[in-house]
Each structure stands twice: as structure tokens, then as C-alpha cells.
Design a protein around this motif. Structure first.
Motif, PDB file in Angstrom:
ATOM      1  N   ARG A  84     -16.858  29.803 -59.280  1.00  0.00           N
ATOM      2  CA  ARG A  84     -15.939  29.840 -60.423  1.00  0.00           C
ATOM      3  C   ARG A  84     -16.229  31.012 -61.349  1.00  0.00           C
ATOM      4  N   GLY A  85     -17.495  31.380 -61.463  1.00  0.00           N
ATOM      5  CA  GLY A  85     -17.863  32.415 -62.413  1.00  0.00           C
ATOM      6  C   GLY A  85     -17.869  33.828 -61.861  1.00  0.00           C
ATOM      7  N   TYR A  86     -17.988  33.962 -60.537  1.00  0.00           N
ATOM      8  CA  TYR A  86     -18.178  35.301 -59.975  1.00  0.00           C
ATOM      9  C   TYR A  86     -17.190  35.667 -58.877  1.00  0.00           C
ATOM     10  N   SER A  87     -16.237  34.824 -58.604  1.00  0.00           N
ATOM     11  CA  SER A  87     -15.263  35.117 -57.557  1.00  0.00           C
ATOM     12  C   SER A  87     -14.053  35.820 -58.153  1.00  0.00           C
ATOM     13  N   ASP A  88     -13.481  36.740 -57.390  1.00  0.00           N
ATOM     14  CA  ASP A  88     -12.247  37.384 -57.817  1.00  0.00           C
ATOM     15  C   ASP A  88     -11.083  36.396 -57.805  1.00  0.00           C
ATOM     16  N   VAL A  89     -11.142  35.445 -56.890  1.00  0.00           N
ATOM     17  CA  VAL A  89     -10.127  34.414 -56.785  1.00  0.00           C
ATOM     18  C   VAL A  89     -10.807  33.087 -57.111  1.00  0.00           C
ATOM     19  N   ILE A  90     -10.360  32.440 -58.163  1.00  0.00           N
ATOM     20  CA  ILE A  90     -10.993  31.185 -58.562  1.00  0.00           C
ATOM     21  C   ILE A  90     -10.635  30.103 -57.548  1.00  0.00           C
ATOM     22  N   PRO A  91     -11.662  29.521 -56.923  1.00  0.00           N
ATOM     23  CA  PRO A  91     -11.397  28.510 -55.902  1.00  0.00           C
ATOM     24  C   PRO A  91     -10.842  27.228 -56.515  1.00  0.00           C
ATOM     25  N   THR A  92     -10.008  26.568 -55.755  1.00  0.00           N
ATOM     26  CA  THR A  92      -9.445  25.292 -56.189  1.00  0.00           C
ATOM     27  C   THR A  92      -9.785  24.235 -55.148  1.00  0.00           C
ATOM     28  N   ASN A  93      -9.641  23.012 -55.526  1.00  0.00           N
ATOM     29  CA  ASN A  93      -9.834  21.882 -54.618  1.00  0.00           C
ATOM     30  C   ASN A  93     -11.214  21.848 -53.967  1.00  0.00           C
ATOM     31  N   LEU A  94     -12.250  22.183 -54.724  1.00  0.00           N
ATOM     32  CA  LEU A  94     -13.589  22.121 -54.156  1.00  0.00           C
ATOM     33  C   LEU A  94     -14.068  20.682 -54.015  1.00  0.00           C
ATOM     34  N   GLY A  95     -13.599  19.813 -54.852  1.00  0.00           N
ATOM     35  CA  GLY A  95     -13.897  18.398 -54.734  1.00  0.00           C
ATOM     36  C   GLY A  95     -15.359  18.058 -54.949  1.00  0.00           C
ATOM     37  N   PRO A  96     -15.657  16.776 -54.848  1.00  0.00           N
ATOM     38  CA  PRO A  96     -17.043  16.328 -55.013  1.00  0.00           C
ATOM     39  C   PRO A  96     -17.858  16.609 -53.759  1.00  0.00           C
ATOM     40  N   PHE A  97     -19.161  16.530 -53.908  1.00  0.00           N
ATOM     41  CA  PHE A  97     -20.039  16.707 -52.764  1.00  0.00           C
ATOM     42  C   PHE A  97     -19.879  15.513 -51.830  1.00  0.00           C
ATOM     43  N   ASP A  98     -19.851  15.751 -50.539  1.00  0.00           N
ATOM     44  CA  ASP A  98     -19.670  14.691 -49.549  1.00  0.00           C
ATOM     45  C   ASP A  98     -20.923  14.585 -48.680  1.00  0.00           C
ATOM     46  N   PHE A  99     -21.726  13.565 -48.939  1.00  0.00           N
ATOM     47  CA  PHE A  99     -22.957  13.360 -48.176  1.00  0.00           C
ATOM     48  C   PHE A  99     -22.690  13.115 -46.694  1.00  0.00           C
ATOM     49  N   GLU A 100     -21.499  12.651 -46.367  1.00  0.00           N
ATOM     50  CA  GLU A 100     -21.156  12.374 -44.972  1.00  0.00           C
ATOM     51  C   GLU A 100     -21.106  13.643 -44.116  1.00  0.00           C
ATOM     52  N   LEU A 101     -21.008  14.790 -44.751  1.00  0.00           N
ATOM     53  CA  LEU A 101     -20.963  16.052 -44.002  1.00  0.00           C
ATOM     54  C   LEU A 101     -22.350  16.544 -43.593  1.00  0.00           C
ATOM     55  N   ILE A 102     -23.400  15.898 -44.108  1.00  0.00           N
ATOM     56  CA  ILE A 102     -24.767  16.289 -43.737  1.00  0.00           C
ATOM     57  C   ILE A 102     -25.087  15.672 -42.388  1.00  0.00           C
ATOM     58  N   PRO A 103     -25.460  16.495 -41.402  1.00  0.00           N
ATOM     59  CA  PRO A 103     -25.788  15.942 -40.084  1.00  0.00           C
ATOM     60  C   PRO A 103     -26.939  14.936 -40.181  1.00  0.00           C
ATOM     61  N   GLN A 104     -26.814  13.869 -39.454  1.00  0.00           N
ATOM     62  CA  GLN A 104     -27.858  12.838 -39.413  1.00  0.00           C
ATOM     63  C   GLN A 104     -28.779  13.123 -38.231  1.00  0.00           C
ATOM     64  N   VAL A 105     -30.062  13.075 -38.477  1.00  0.00           N
ATOM     65  CA  VAL A 105     -31.057  13.312 -37.429  1.00  0.00           C
ATOM     66  C   VAL A 105     -31.548  11.970 -36.939  1.00  0.00           C
ATOM     67  N   LEU A 106     -31.567  11.809 -35.633  1.00  0.00           N
ATOM     68  CA  LEU A 106     -32.079  10.576 -35.041  1.00  0.00           C
ATOM     69  C   LEU A 106     -33.566  10.713 -34.795  1.00  0.00           C
ATOM     70  N   LEU A 107     -34.334   9.812 -35.386  1.00  0.00           N
ATOM     71  CA  LEU A 107     -35.767   9.821 -35.200  1.00  0.00           C
ATOM     72  C   LEU A 107     -36.165   8.752 -34.209  1.00  0.00           C
ATOM     73  N   ASN A 108     -37.021   9.094 -33.265  1.00  0.00           N
ATOM     74  CA  ASN A 108     -37.479   8.113 -32.277  1.00  0.00           C
ATOM     75  C   ASN A 108     -38.789   7.501 -32.703  1.00  0.00           C
TER      76      ASN A 108
END
Length: 108
Positions: A84-108
Motif C-alpha cells: 500500500r505504501g510503496y506500490s505504483d498501483v495500490i492493491p485491492t482485495n488483499l483480504g485477511p490472512f488465510d492459514f489454510e493456504l499454509i502447506p501442512q507437513v505430515l509428521l511420522n
């Protein structure tokens, strides 16, 4: 932490109002008056959390999900601030952070 360090260094290289301090460590840059005064108070705390959690990882200390997930979320908020502060084009629709997008690691 590396992403935060790259972002903060980029801001210092691109913002003509910011002058690099003698000590260019991440902590010093984050605490440089002109930089720190531009950040909202909550965001200052959020990026310090990223730095602290990153320092644990750098020094081979255990970092739990409880610590790492807020650090990743805070990095997202800082990147939104940057965009928002340093882009020539102000981004829109960034939305909230989505934890579901973080890959889940399977531990054995």
C-alpha cells in the motif's frame, strides 16, 4: 525473518526519506527513528515478533507452530503495508490472512 530483512532493506533503498544508520542490522533498521515513526504501533510489534522468532530459528532453537504461525501472519500484514505504501498501483482485495493456504507437513 529473511523475508522481513529483505523487505526492510528494500524500503531503505527505495525511500528517499530514509537514511541508513551506521549499524545496518535488522534490529537497528527497524528501530531507526524515521522508519519506526512511519509504522503503526501494532505493526512495529508484529515485525519485532517476526525478528525474534526468526532469531530463534537462525540459532537452531525450537520454534513451535504457536510462535511461527503468528510470525507468518505478521509478515503478511507487513507486506500489505509495504504494498500500500510503496506500490505504483495500490492493491485491492488483499483480504485477511488465510492459514489454510499454509502447506501442512505430515509428521511420522
Amino acid at each position: 525473518r529473511m523475508a522481513l530483512e529483505l523487505a526492510v532493506n528494500w524500503i531503505f533503498s527505495e525511500d528517499p526519506l530514509l537514511k541508513l544508520p551506521y549499524d545496518t542490522s535488522l534490529s537497528s533498521l527497524m528501530n531507526e527513528n524515521d522508519f519506526a515513526n512511519e509504522l503503526p504501533y501494532q505493526l512495529k510489534n508484529e515485525i519485532h515478533l517476526i525478528r525474534k522468532v526468526g532469531n530463534l530459528a537462525i540459532h537452531n532453537k525450537y520454534v513451535s507452530d504457536r510462535d511461527s504461525l503468528p510470525a507468518v501472519e505478521n509478515l503478511y500484514f507487513f507486506c500489505k503495508y509495504m504494498a500500500r505504501g510503496y506500490s505504483d498501483v495500490i492493491p485491492t482485495n488483499l483480504g485477511p490472512f488465510d492459514f489454510e493456504l499454509i502447506p501442512q507437513v505430515l509428521l511420522n
